[in-house]
Write a protein that holds these residues in place. Structure first.
Motif, mmCIF file in Angstrom:
data_model
loop_
_atom_site.group_PDB
_atom_site.id
_atom_site.type_symbol
_atom_site.label_atom_id
_atom_site.label_comp_id
_atom_site.label_asym_id
_atom_site.label_seq_id
_atom_site.Cartn_x
_atom_site.Cartn_y
_atom_site.Cartn_z
ATOM 1 N N LEU A 351 0.826 -1.210 0.000
ATOM 2 C CA LEU A 351 0.000 0.000 0.000
ATOM 3 C C LEU A 351 0.862 1.262 0.000
ATOM 4 N N VAL A 352 2.025 1.201 0.642
ATOM 5 C CA VAL A 352 2.954 2.335 0.580
ATOM 6 C C VAL A 352 3.442 2.525 -0.857
ATOM 7 N N LEU A 353 3.714 1.414 -1.550
ATOM 8 C CA LEU A 353 4.110 1.512 -2.958
ATOM 9 C C LEU A 353 2.995 2.140 -3.797
ATOM 10 N N LEU A 354 1.760 1.711 -3.563
ATOM 11 C CA LEU A 354 0.629 2.285 -4.312
ATOM 12 C C LEU A 354 0.437 3.759 -3.989
ATOM 13 N N ALA A 355 0.773 4.158 -2.755
ATOM 14 C CA ALA A 355 0.663 5.575 -2.389
ATOM 15 C C ALA A 355 1.665 6.428 -3.158
ATOM 16 N N GLY A 356 2.707 5.807 -3.679
ATOM 17 C CA GLY A 356 3.676 6.548 -4.479
ATOM 18 C C GLY A 356 3.280 6.698 -5.937
ATOM 19 N N CYS A 357 2.189 6.076 -6.352
ATOM 20 C CA CYS A 357 1.715 6.198 -7.736
ATOM 21 C C CYS A 357 1.000 7.531 -7.923
ATOM 22 N N ASP A 358 1.135 8.093 -9.121
ATOM 23 C CA ASP A 358 0.453 9.346 -9.426
ATOM 24 C C ASP A 358 -0.288 9.221 -10.755
ATOM 25 N N ALA A 359 -0.708 10.341 -11.303
ATOM 26 C CA ALA A 359 -1.513 10.325 -12.526
ATOM 27 C C ALA A 359 -0.748 9.794 -13.726
ATOM 28 N N ASP A 360 0.587 9.801 -13.664
ATOM 29 C CA ASP A 360 1.393 9.376 -14.805
ATOM 30 C C ASP A 360 1.987 7.977 -14.640
ATOM 31 N N THR A 361 1.710 7.311 -13.553
ATOM 32 C CA THR A 361 2.270 5.982 -13.320
ATOM 33 C C THR A 361 1.711 4.993 -14.340
ATOM 34 N N GLY A 362 2.570 4.179 -14.903
ATOM 35 C CA GLY A 362 2.155 3.223 -15.926
ATOM 36 C C GLY A 362 1.296 2.107 -15.365
ATOM 37 N N LEU A 363 0.475 1.537 -16.231
ATOM 38 C CA LEU A 363 -0.431 0.479 -15.801
ATOM 39 C C LEU A 363 0.320 -0.764 -15.357
ATOM 40 N N TRP A 364 1.427 -1.087 -16.010
ATOM 41 C CA TRP A 364 2.143 -2.302 -15.639
ATOM 42 C C TRP A 364 2.790 -2.173 -14.269
ATOM 43 N N ALA A 438 -3.493 13.567 -4.690
ATOM 44 C CA ALA A 438 -2.946 13.516 -3.334
ATOM 45 C C ALA A 438 -3.927 12.871 -2.356
ATOM 46 N N ALA A 439 -5.227 13.048 -2.573
ATOM 47 C CA ALA A 439 -6.219 12.446 -1.677
ATOM 48 C C ALA A 439 -6.155 10.919 -1.759
ATOM 49 N N TYR A 440 -5.981 10.394 -2.953
ATOM 50 C CA TYR A 440 -5.855 8.943 -3.107
ATOM 51 C C TYR A 440 -4.571 8.450 -2.451
ATOM 52 N N GLN A 441 -3.484 9.196 -2.612
ATOM 53 C CA GLN A 441 -2.220 8.797 -2.003
ATOM 54 C C GLN A 441 -2.324 8.774 -0.485
ATOM 55 N N HIS A 442 -2.974 9.780 0.088
ATOM 56 C CA HIS A 442 -3.152 9.815 1.535
ATOM 57 C C HIS A 442 -4.053 8.681 2.010
ATOM 58 N N ALA A 443 -5.046 8.330 1.205
ATOM 59 C CA ALA A 443 -5.932 7.218 1.569
ATOM 60 C C ALA A 443 -5.161 5.893 1.584
ATOM 61 N N PHE A 444 -4.292 5.686 0.587
ATOM 62 C CA PHE A 444 -3.463 4.480 0.577
ATOM 63 C C PHE A 444 -2.554 4.434 1.812
ATOM 64 N N LEU A 445 -1.985 5.582 2.172
ATOM 65 C CA LEU A 445 -1.109 5.630 3.354
ATOM 66 C C LEU A 445 -1.886 5.339 4.630
ATOM 67 N N ALA A 446 -3.112 5.842 4.725
ATOM 68 C CA ALA A 446 -3.935 5.569 5.908
ATOM 69 C C ALA A 446 -4.226 4.080 6.024
ATOM 70 N N LEU A 447 -4.553 3.451 4.902
ATOM 71 C CA LEU A 447 -4.785 1.999 4.916
ATOM 72 C C LEU A 447 -3.509 1.243 5.271
ATOM 73 N N ALA A 448 -2.363 1.730 4.784
ATOM 74 C CA ALA A 448 -1.084 1.088 5.110
ATOM 75 C C ALA A 448 -0.811 1.154 6.608
ATOM 76 N N ALA A 449 -1.139 2.277 7.241
ATOM 77 C CA ALA A 449 -0.927 2.406 8.682
ATOM 78 C C ALA A 449 -1.802 1.427 9.457
ATOM 79 N N ILE A 450 -3.050 1.254 9.020
ATOM 80 C CA ILE A 450 -3.940 0.300 9.689
ATOM 81 C C ILE A 450 -3.399 -1.119 9.541
ATOM 82 N N ALA A 451 -2.923 -1.464 8.334
ATOM 83 C CA ALA A 451 -2.371 -2.798 8.100
ATOM 84 C C ALA A 451 -1.137 -3.037 8.952
#
Length: 492
Positions: A351-364, A438-451
């Motif tokens: 989830l921390v890795l996914l939080a580093g993705c942005d609008a330009d991150t490739g699908l693969w 940024a809202a999606y990135q923060h949401a991924f980080l929040a889920l990562a903290a819970i995990a």
């Protein structure tokens, strides 16, 4: 010599170790697909009835609310009438209400029939689990679960694609009719080959317990489901949540003082049962939350199509299917504590890795993250399920599976609520409808903290009795048959 009477045609005898998994796989697949496929049809339903999509909220909410209300009665029904009868009647009710949903002439009828679907599913899930785990010993449950997980992963991945094809090429009504081709053969197969038991004579039905627990679960589920849509400060949401907490407290007080309660809450005094259920309640929030957040990020933050989104999140299922085969083989050797703890740590890292993705991150890149995410959560499902029942007496099996279902449904409902709340908090006031990246990135980080926090708790779980049960060294109720000196080493 008198002629022997002719013997009527007899059906071939099939092993229950084959029949029960076949029926349970069918039940699981149908129920999961139905829960995931309905949302695809909402725009088409809205056009049919000339309503806005928001006006169809009742179609979505009625199902989980009624499911939660029906769960408390399921264990008593299984004990009274037997697993086969309850399972087949509930499945028939689910299929019948699916047919009625597809034939609904208006919104009111559709909501009512969805409610019946939810009531049927509330009995179906625990009855299926009780039948499955009652058929196999703890040592066999790990192996069986490695195969049972397959429909649980394929169903939610396939449902959006199947729903889109049915809506586009036939009608929205077919998202309900599609349950019948799988469900009707399952009913017939179960009626012919499932071993029937007449049930027993459980204690008098605990009506106060049912009213309080059903009211509590129903109101809490409504508040949790509607909180993100109406706002957590909405009067309806606040009233439901407060009322649900009050009813829940009253239900606990009444059930603990009742000689023969509908909910045997004393099962939670067993530490292993309690800890595994806490892990399911909290651990499902980051797991199911990420599966809910991923498609939103792809379609809203990156502007991908629904097909691109589905193909990008689908590798998660491959990761799960790979890992469950490994965890199943390692369960007896290393125990659930290490497997679940490392799995949740992997969930947090991914989830921390996914939080580093942005609008330009490739699908693969995202597909690779989803595969790793699936590999991590594959360490979670089987160990927590099997370990939760390792120390439960066979007489309490229906009750234990029912309580497990309550916990899992609650955790699953909290996940989208937590994600939506995180997105709302991360969106500046007065901004456009779609949250920023940024809202999606923060949401991924929040889920990562819970995990991560849940992983720490998982490493404190006592798994000695679970390993002993998986090896076949434990008597019913988790009482070990090993010599005392060796048992002390196992329980450490």
């Amino acid at each position: 010599m008198p002629r022997r009477p002719s013997v009527p045609f007899a059906l071939p005898s099939l092993s229950q170790r084959l029949v029960v998994p076949v029926v349970c796989v069918s039940v699981t697949f149908i129920a999961i697909v139905d829960g995931a496929i309905t949302t695809v049809a909402l725009p088409s339903i809205a056009r049919q009835f000339q309503l806005t999509t928001a006006a169809l909220d009742g179609v979505v909410v009625a199902y989980p609310v009624c499911l939660a209300m029906a769960i408390p009665a399921s264990a008593w029904l299984v004990e009274r009438f037997g697993g086969k009868r309850v399972l087949l009647v509930a499945l028939a009710g689910f299929l019948g209400s699916s047919l009625l949903c597809g034939a609904a002439a208006g919104l009111g009828q559709l909501v009512a029939y969805r409610a019946v679907q939810g009531l049927s599913a509330g009995v179906l899930f625990p009855a299926s689990a009780a039948l499955l785990f009652g058929t196999f010993t703890p040592a066999e449950q790990v192996r069986v679960s490695r195969y049972m997980i397959i429909p649980q992963q394929i169903a939610p991945a396939a449902a959006p694609v199947l729903g889109g094809l049915l809506v586009d090429h036939l009608s929205w009504r077919w998202v309900f009719y599609v349950n019948l081709p799988v469900g009707l053969p399952a009913v017939l197969f179960g009626a012919l080959f499932l071993a029937g038991d007449r049930g027993g004579r459980p204690a008098r039905f605990d009506l106060p317990g049912l009213l309080l627990s059903a009211g509590a679960l129903g109101t809490v589920m409504f508040g949790v489901c509607e909180g993100p849509n109406r706002g957590w400060s909405s009067p309806a949401v606040v009233v439901c949540l407060v009322l649900g907490v009050v009813l829940l407290a009253a239900a606990v007080a009444v059930e603990l003082r009742t000689a023969h309660p509908l909910l045997r809450l004393r099962l939670f005094t067993d530490r292993l049962f309690r800890d595994t259920n806490l892990l399911n309640l909290v651990g499902l929030i980051p797991i199911m939350g990420a599966l809910y957040l991923g498609p939103l990020f792809l379609q809203q933050a990156q502007g991908r199509t629904a097909l691109e989104s589905g193909l990008t999140t689908f590798p998660e299922a491959f990761g799960v299917l790979l890992t469950v085969q490994i965890t199943g083989a390692l369960y007896v050797r290393v125990g659930p504590r290490l497997i679940v703890g490392l799995g949740l740590a992997g969930v947090s890292a991914t989830l921390v890795l996914l939080a580093g993705c942005d609008a330009d991150t490739g699908l693969w890149t995202i597909r690779g993250c989803m595969f790793l995410f699936g590999a991590a959560i594959g360490c979670f499902f089987i160990p927590t399920t099997v370990a939760s029942l390792a120390t439960v007496d066979r007489a309490d099996l229906a009750q234990a599976t029912m309580l497990n279902t309550v916990v899992r449904q609650t955790g699953g409902a909290l996940a989208p609520a937590a994600v939506t709340t995180a997105l709302v908090l991360g969106t500046p006031s007065g901004a456009a409808a779609a949250p920023p990246v940024a809202a999606y990135q923060h949401a991924f980080l929040a889920l990562a903290a819970i995990a991560a926090a849940t992983a720490v708790f998982a490493f404190t779980m006592p798994d000695g009795p679970a390993r002993a049960a998986a090896r076949g060294d434990a008597a019913p109720g988790g009482r070990s048959t090993l010599p005392r000196r060796r048992r002390d080493r196992v329980d450490a």
